[in-house]
Design a protein around this motif. Structure first.
Motif, mmCIF file in Angstrom:
data_model
loop_
_atom_site.group_PDB
_atom_site.id
_atom_site.type_symbol
_atom_site.label_atom_id
_atom_site.label_comp_id
_atom_site.label_asym_id
_atom_site.label_seq_id
_atom_site.Cartn_x
_atom_site.Cartn_y
_atom_site.Cartn_z
ATOM 1 N N THR B 180 32.005 26.752 30.604
ATOM 2 C CA THR B 180 30.720 27.438 30.574
ATOM 3 C C THR B 180 30.028 27.111 29.260
ATOM 4 N N ALA B 227 36.458 28.478 31.182
ATOM 5 C CA ALA B 227 36.261 29.772 31.847
ATOM 6 C C ALA B 227 37.536 30.616 31.844
ATOM 7 N N LEU B 230 37.851 32.969 28.902
ATOM 8 C CA LEU B 230 36.814 33.977 28.672
ATOM 9 C C LEU B 230 37.307 35.355 29.086
ATOM 10 N N PRO B 233 31.872 39.451 29.398
ATOM 11 C CA PRO B 233 30.584 38.849 29.760
ATOM 12 C C PRO B 233 29.779 38.447 28.527
ATOM 13 N N GLY B 234 29.145 37.284 28.608
ATOM 14 C CA GLY B 234 28.252 36.870 27.525
ATOM 15 C C GLY B 234 28.950 36.323 26.298
ATOM 16 N N VAL B 236 30.237 33.399 25.675
ATOM 17 C CA VAL B 236 29.961 32.016 25.301
ATOM 18 C C VAL B 236 28.832 31.952 24.269
#
Lengths: 57, 395
Positions: B180, B227, B230, B233-234, B236
């Motif tokens: 991502t 990914a 991770l 959320p958010g 990256v």
């Protein structure tokens, strides 16, 4: 799924990552169809955090 | 309005345009549809490519779509060790950073000159099948639903890769094979104006931060994170913002553009053709799993696809069997390399920051004069053979 349209950059990262092929993006809107099984992968993958699952904070 | 063609290309990126151009050149009736209102925008790319890649695909360099010529690359470890590859003597391996907004339009213009039709604001929403055979696409043109029929549909819809999946070819990815990305085009920077920089380690888990110069004090500053690494959320964008704040060459800069996107870092698809359908470019998962680069592979696959489809149109045969020469052509050109680099990626993401420091430190004494993944792997094989043991036969 809830899309924060002010954060969404229409990049399609969620579309290509969805194992169900349940997300569709045209020029403006991101849509989830009935194949979505709420696996949550798109929520983690969205680079800008524009997605969340209904019922979750 | 015509609604029946020999070939309908879905997506006007470089791979789609190359396919359209080469098929039209052989006399096929080609329609290329693009869901956006502008080809080449919005951007979803760090824009790096090497001259060899363009050459192999028969695309002559046009200065109008070249942003910056690159003199070399810097690979930076978590602890700040730098492996510098100077390309001044390296001939056509030398890289460049494109203006994709212009490059994509130039590729589409070549397709148009060869005879292809182009429709903008036209999105494919499904494929039409008769039995197991794809015979067209359901589309929306400026919101109006319509059926387009064709001997062959070309899935050139990029990372989304929906056309292939609608048709029944599984291009879905596991989380460990997705990167991502988030990128700013930044200006007022104090970075080197002719070096591409790659910063690896836990600052970008399973991926890297890149700085690709875009002329003077401007550069594409971006990040890709695997990914599977991770959690929130958010994350990256936050990883990139954190790095920019800490790197004083970047913290003085300001953004001109922000973009995001997904990149596959997977092995290539098992199946790239079926009756009435052919996959090209990112949708066929032929992005280099180490670099994340997809332009050169997309152009080359598109060229082969277009040539084969041109022959198929003349023979009026778009069966899987008739299109198999395309599958062989692109696999011969890149499949071994894609698998090797996928294995290298799988190994790379297991390495700790301290191991990466040690590797980059020893590499910095190596004499690698050409910037390629292969040459870097050869240098690693000499100094850290244990890191490449699982796939040394591919190096």
């Amino acid at each position: 799924m809830i899309v924060n349209i002010e954060k969404c950059m229409h990049c399609g990262a969620c579309v290509g990552s969805c194992p169900q092929n349940a997300v569709y993006l045209n020029e403006i809107v991101l849509e989830f169809n009935e194949d979505c099984n709420r696996c949550g992968r798109c929520v983690r993958i969205c680079p800008v955090g524009a997605l969340k699952m209904e019922g979750k904070r | 309005m015509r609604t029946d063609y020999d070939i309908i290309v879905v997506g006007a990126g470089p791979a789609g345009s190359m396919t359209a151009k080469h098929a039209a050149r052989k006399g096929a009736r080609v329609l290329m549809i693009e869901k956006r209102q502008e080809i080449g925008a919005p951007l979803r790319c760090a824009e790096g490519v090497n001259r060899r890649g363009l050459e192999k695909a028969g695309v002559p360099v046009d200065r109008r779509w070249v942003s910056t010529d690159i003199s070399g690359a810097k690979l930076v470890s978590p602890g700040g060790h730098v492996f510098r590859i100077d390309e001044s003597q390296a001939g056509n391996e030398v890289g460049m950073v494109l203006e994709r907004h212009l490059f994509d339009k130039a590729m589409a213009a070549d397709a148009a000159r060869a005879g292809a039709e182009i429709w903008l604001k036209t999105a494919a929403v499904d494929v039409i099948k008769e039995g197991e055979r794809v015979v067209g696409v359901k589309a929306r043109r400026e919101g109006e639903p319509l059926r387009l029929t064709a001997g062959c549909v070309v899935a050139a819809d990029g990372f989304e890769s929906q056309v292939a999946r609608w048709a029944g070819i599984d291009t879905s990815l596991k989380a460990g094979d997705i990167t991502t990305c988030f990128q700013y085009r930044m200006t007022n920077l104090r970075t080197e104006p002719d070096y591409c920089e790659f910063i690896i380690g836990s600052v970008a888990p399973g991926g890297y931060i890149w700085i690709f110069p875009k002329g003077d004090d401007t550069a594409n500053v971006g990040i890709g994170v695997l990914a599977s690494k991770l959690e929130k959320p958010g994350e990256v964008k936050r990883y990139l913002d954190d790095w920019i704040r800490k790197d004083e060459r970047l913290s003085c800069g300001q953004p001109l553009e922000a973009l995001a996107g997904g990149v596959s870092v997977s092995p290539p698809v098992e199946r790239s053709v079926m009756d009435g359908l052919i996959l090209v470019g990112d949708s066929a998962r032929i992005i280099d799993p180490i670099t994340g680069g997809g332009i050169a592979n997309g152009l080359l696959a598109g060229m082969h696809a277009g040539n084969v489809l041109g022959d198929c149109a003349q023979a009026k045969d778009f069966s899987e069997e008739a299109m198999m020469p395309y599958d062989k052509l692109w696999r011969d050109a890149m499949e071994d390399r894609l698998w090797r680099n996928w294995m290298a990626k799988e190994k790379f993401l297991t390495l700790s920051d301290s191991t990466l420091d040690a590797v980059i430190e020893t590499l910095s004494t190596a004499n690698v004069d050409k910037m390629s993944v292969h040459n870097i792997l050869i240098a690693i094989k000499e100094r850290h053979p244990e890191l490449v043991r699982e796939f040394e036969e591919l190096i």
